[in-house]
Scaffold this motif. Structure first.
Motif, short mmCIF file in Angstrom:
data_model
loop_
_atom_site.label_atom_id
_atom_site.label_comp_id
_atom_site.label_asym_id
_atom_site.label_seq_id
_atom_site.Cartn_x
_atom_site.Cartn_y
_atom_site.Cartn_z
N LEU A 96 0.81 -1.22 0.00
CA LEU A 96 0.00 0.00 0.00
C LEU A 96 0.85 1.27 0.00
CD1 LEU A 96 -2.86 -0.87 2.53
CD2 LEU A 96 -2.97 -0.84 0.03
N LEU A 119 -8.33 5.97 4.78
CA LEU A 119 -8.58 4.53 4.84
C LEU A 119 -9.46 4.07 3.68
CD1 LEU A 119 -9.16 4.09 8.69
CD2 LEU A 119 -7.09 3.56 7.37
N CYS A 120 -10.43 4.91 3.31
CA CYS A 120 -11.27 4.56 2.16
C CYS A 120 -10.43 4.41 0.89
CB CYS A 120 -12.35 5.63 1.95
SG CYS A 120 -13.68 5.61 3.17
N LEU A 123 -8.19 1.26 0.98
CA LEU A 123 -8.94 0.00 0.89
C LEU A 123 -9.86 -0.05 -0.32
CD1 LEU A 123 -9.84 -0.33 4.68
CD2 LEU A 123 -7.95 -1.41 3.45
N ASN A 124 -9.73 0.94 -1.22
CA ASN A 124 -10.54 0.99 -2.43
C ASN A 124 -12.04 0.99 -2.13
OD1 ASN A 124 -8.35 0.99 -4.30
ND2 ASN A 124 -8.08 -1.20 -3.91
#
Length: 227
Positions: A96, A119-120, A123-124
């Motif tokens: 990442l 975080l969105c 994490l796609n």
């Protein structure tokens, strides 16, 4: 992952000890005890990150942060950098990391509101439309050195009502107090030897300006109100 749980448990235990110790007058021992606990906490965090190693496969995002400044007079429950400025460290697993970049410090204004969008993106996940923050990834990829033109912070209640609002840019910090409270509200400073000393020294008798403006370039410690 067992190491992570052990470190978190140890940090929580030390935090409880810190809170309890702050409420006991140990005389000259207060400062050494606080320093010892802080040193142990720092060592635990450092040991954990050394265990991860930058190039070691580890499929977990680790975020270390705090919720406010130190629980001392004119710090916690205030909107200067002493109260609103917090620690934030982010560790990403190798797959990442943007461009395999090595660990570095990013000196840009960011907010806890930016954690969720970050975080969105990592994490796609599609970020909810109501999010107010921005992803930190453009900073981490080196695409920009600025994420926000200004940050807004608030205080309403800690132990007692003491409403404040602030706006901070790279150069200036403006703070506005409301409800006619022109002195520090005593219950909003946690009980400690420091609070007792502050009280005995007349700290609570000093008036607090309803409007405060600080030039962060010339006065980074926010001690000289130019409003």
């Amino acid at each position: 992952m067992s190491l992570l749980i052990s470190v978190i448990s140890a940090l929580m235990a030390l935090t409880v000890i810190t809170v309890l110790a702050a409420k006991v007058d140990l005389g000259a021992m207060n400062v050494p005890v606080a320093l010892a606990i802080a040193t142990i906490k720092g060592t635990l965090v450092a040991a954990f990150f050394m265990h991860l190693r930058w190039d070691k496969p580890f499929n977990t995002i680790v975020l270390i942060t705090t919720d406010h400044g130190v629980a001392f007079p004119e710090m916690k429950c205030n909107l200067t950098s002493h109260g609103a400025g917090v620690l934030m460290m982010l560790h990403l697993p190798p797959h990442l990391r943007p461009g395999g970049k090595t660990p570095r410090v990013v000196d840009a204004m960011v907010s806890h509101l930016d954690v969720f969008p970050t975080l969105c993106e990592l994490l796609n996940l599609e970020p909810p439309s109501w999010l107010e923050g921005k992803s930190l990834m453009p900073l981490m990829r080196g695409e920009t050195d600025r994420l926000h033109d200004a940050l807004f912070t608030t205080v309403n209640v800690h132990a007692s009502y003491e409403p404040m609002r602030s706006v901070r840019t790279d150069r200036f910090s403006y703070i506005r107090r409301f409800d006619g409270r022109d002195h520090i509200v005593r219950p909003n400073i946690d009980d400690s030897l420091t609070k007792t000393t502050y009280l005995e020294s007349g700290g609570f008798e000093r008036p607090v300006a309803q409007e405060q403006l600080y030039d962060l370039m010339l006065d980074p410690m926010e001690r000289y109100n130019v409003a």
